[in-house]
Design an enzyme around this catalytic site. Structure first.
Site, mmCIF file in Angstrom:
data_model
loop_
_atom_site.group_PDB
_atom_site.id
_atom_site.type_symbol
_atom_site.label_atom_id
_atom_site.label_comp_id
_atom_site.label_asym_id
_atom_site.label_seq_id
_atom_site.Cartn_x
_atom_site.Cartn_y
_atom_site.Cartn_z
ATOM 1 N N GLY A 123 9.239 -4.870 4.892
ATOM 2 C CA GLY A 123 8.167 -4.460 5.787
ATOM 3 C C GLY A 123 7.066 -5.490 5.953
ATOM 4 O O GLY A 123 6.131 -5.265 6.739
ATOM 5 N N ASP B 50 5.163 0.195 0.402
ATOM 6 C CA ASP B 50 6.137 -0.717 -0.199
ATOM 7 C C ASP B 50 5.608 -2.144 -0.312
ATOM 8 O O ASP B 50 6.120 -2.940 -1.089
ATOM 9 C CB ASP B 50 7.427 -0.699 0.627
ATOM 10 N N PRO C 290 -6.305 0.809 -2.250
ATOM 11 C CA PRO C 290 -7.111 1.875 -1.654
ATOM 12 C C PRO C 290 -7.043 1.919 -0.132
ATOM 13 O O PRO C 290 -7.470 2.906 0.467
ATOM 14 C CB PRO C 290 -8.529 1.544 -2.129
ATOM 15 N N ARG D 17 -2.034 2.741 12.257
ATOM 16 C CA ARG D 17 -2.016 3.026 10.820
ATOM 17 C C ARG D 17 -2.841 4.259 10.463
ATOM 18 O O ARG D 17 -2.533 4.964 9.501
ATOM 19 C CB ARG D 17 -2.524 1.806 10.047
#
Length: 572
Positions: free
Chosen positions: A549, A221, A163, A329
């Site tokens: 990543g 990812d 989430p 982000r």
């Protein structure tokens, strides 16, 4: 006038070729005064308005390849004796506000009122729904000498959602788009919301996988990285990694989601369009093989760490941007653009030694850097055609029996290497198996405290701007980093940029990467080669290395690709 069904299975053929499986005349839910002629063939559902005016006889044809499901149901009103069936399509349609096409949802709902008995009407509607579902699933897709046919087995999907990924909207995107699509396709699923880092890793490591037909990740990812490594840490890893995996974009990068969308042959899309595309592929349920790379981290040779990677290994500029852009982000995928501009302003040079094993010289040609040539070969026995995941919309891939060649053709790449730009190291001594590490043996690697084998190439330069090893086509949804990469080509696509490149040239390179043209810009600082294994030994005391990543232990690292050991729900 009530609609009537003239004949449920007429023996006629459309255009003398395609058999009409079912034909009926129906009204729709919105207007009972207008009737439509609906005909179903093995490939299409055709809808035509019934009118005395020729100009008003508009006809719409839906390809069943774009159908994810169909259901029959009774009317909510007890006074309505009719029954209904709804068909759900996701065809390519032109965008409203921009050029190009993207998959968009279309629902067609018809009212069946042939009988006065509601149960009889519902039975007829269920016949239509069943035939449409079967026709959609049983289409014989012939691609590369491979015939796809139906398979049945019980199945259920564990769907893991982070989430907090991306802008924190993954759960709302699931409820707003994906949940409806899965219900339309009849795919049973259980939603699992992850609560902390490595939650998914721990969950799949201990789960009874016999209860699940597939594991689907809705996140960036990073969550799939957890799932892959959780599966590979199991004692039964060899069987566990065969569990079909699915990816739905819910994060910032969404590199694998962009890659499977690209592999499907569709035009580039972004944001929710990419989610709908990947949801469609998930509902169709075709499974293909996917490469994994075994990555060894070696700051402690006596106790090495082994990870499994499905996407990339990065050091230098790319890794720094990935990590440093975390502070942005909240802006979603734009974080990478902002991070790139910030890092360009203070461009760094990274010192280290890079070595790699060129593509196998089995055909007697040396392999390494440009130029690139292509050769058509037959698929080897270990690269079997893809299998299937779902019972409601599942396809099993089999060789076409009538074909003179039973094997699927694929591309093998051969590069010529300029020996003046590289030198050889010592002879290979295969690395012994470590009892504490699960997974396939890394026969191409030697321990990190030993010199690389003699058939490896050691790059003479030791000053770099970036090193990027890719096994998928996209580094993010907007970066088409490895245009020649496929899911199971058994290759690592190695890109590195030597020191000396200007900020302007590097920015131009990343702008070209958005369209996948960066390898053709003739930059003297850019090197691209296809390899089976690689080793990186950073000399700088500080730095960042990422795998898929995710930040990993900084220090010597080496990797080997293992062709096709995982399974991914996609459509090639």
């Amino acid at each position: 006038m009530e609609p009537k069904i003239t004949e449920s299975d007429p023996p006629s053929y459309r255009n003398g070729i395609t058999k009409v499986l079912r034909y009926g005349e129906f009204t729709t839910t919105g207007n009972r005064k207008v009737r439509y002629a609906v005909s179903l063939t093995e490939r299409d559902l055709t809808i035509q308005k019934i009118t005395s005016t020729p100009a008003g006889r508009s006809k719409v044809v839906f390809n069943l390849r774009d159908c994810v499901g169909c259901r029959a149901f009774s009317a909510d009103d007890n006074a309505d004796a009719g029954a209904y069936f709804s068909v759900y399509f996701y065809p390519f349609k032109r965008r409203w506000m921009s050029s190009g096409v993207a998959r968009q949802r279309v629902e067609q709902c018809f009212r069946v009122a042939l009988f006065q008995d509601p149960r009889a009407n519902l039975e007829e509607a269920e016949k239509w729904a069943g035939t449409i579902r079967e026709s959609s699933v049983r289409q014989q897709h012939l691609r590369n000498r491979v015939l796809y046919s139906e398979v049945h087995r019980p199945c259920s999907v564990m769907l893991l959602v982070n989430p907090h990924s991306g802008k924190g909207q993954a759960l709302s995107l699931f409820t707003g788009h994906v949940q409806r699509m899965l219900n339309e396709a009849g795919v049973p699923h259980t939603l699992v919301i992850t609560e902390r880092q490595n939650h998914a890793r721990e969950l799949v490591r201990e789960a009874d996988l016999s209860q699940w037909g597939a594991l689907v990740i809705m996140s960036g990812d990073g969550l799939l990285f957890e799932v892959v490594n959780g599966l590979m840490e199991r004692e039964d890893w060899e069987e566990a990694i065969q569990t079909p995996l699915g990816i739905l974009p819910g994060g910032s990068g969404n590199a694998l989601a962009a890659s499977i969308h690209h592999y499907s042959g569709a035009q580039p899309v972004s944001s929710e369009e990419l989610l709908i595309s990947c949801g469609f592929l998930l509902c169709k349920g075709l499974v293909s093989r996917m490469d994994l790379a075994s990555v060894h981290l070696g700051s402690s040779p006596s106790n090495p760490t082994r990870l499994f990677s499905f996407l990339s290994l990065a050091w230098g500029f790319v890794a720094d941007v990935d990590v440093e852009s975390e502070k942005y982000r909240h802006v979603g995928a734009a974080r990478f653009t902002m991070g790139t501009l910030v890092r360009l302003a203070s461009l760094r040079v990274y010192k280290g030694r890079l070595a790699y094993l060129p593509v196998d010289e089995v055909d007697g040609e040396e392999d390494g850097q440009f130029p690139v040539s292509l050769e058509m070969t037959s698929m080897s026995p270990q690269h079997q055609p893809p299998s299937s995941a779902f019972c409601s919309s599942t396809l099993l891939c089999q060789p076409l029996k009538d074909s003179p060649c039973q094997n699927t053709a694929h591309l093998t790449f051969h590069n010529s290497r300029n020996s003046n730009n590289a030198f050889k190291a010592k002879k290979r001594e295969p690395m012994s198996a470590n009892a504490t590490l699960t997974g396939p043996p890394d026969s191409l690697l030697v321990p990190l405290d030993q010199p690389v084998p003699s058939d490896w190439v050691v790059v003479p330069e030791e000053d770099f701007v970036l090193m990027l090893a890719m096994y998928q086509s996209h580094l993010s949804k907007d970066l088409y980093a490895a245009p020649d990469s496929t899911l199971d080509d058994g290759l690592i696509h190695l890109i590195y940029v030597r020191a000396g490149i200007s900020r302007t040239a590097l920015l131009r390179l990343f702008l070209a990467m958005e369209k996948g043209t960066h390898l053709a810009n003739n930059s003297p600082h850019l090197v691209y080669t296809r390899v089976r294994a690689l080793r990186l030994e950073p000399y700088s005391s500080k730095g960042v290395i990422t795998v898929d990543g995710e930040v990993v232990e900084y220090g010597p690292v080496q990797a080997q690709v293992h062709g096709g050991i995982a399974r991914l729900i996609t459509r090639l």
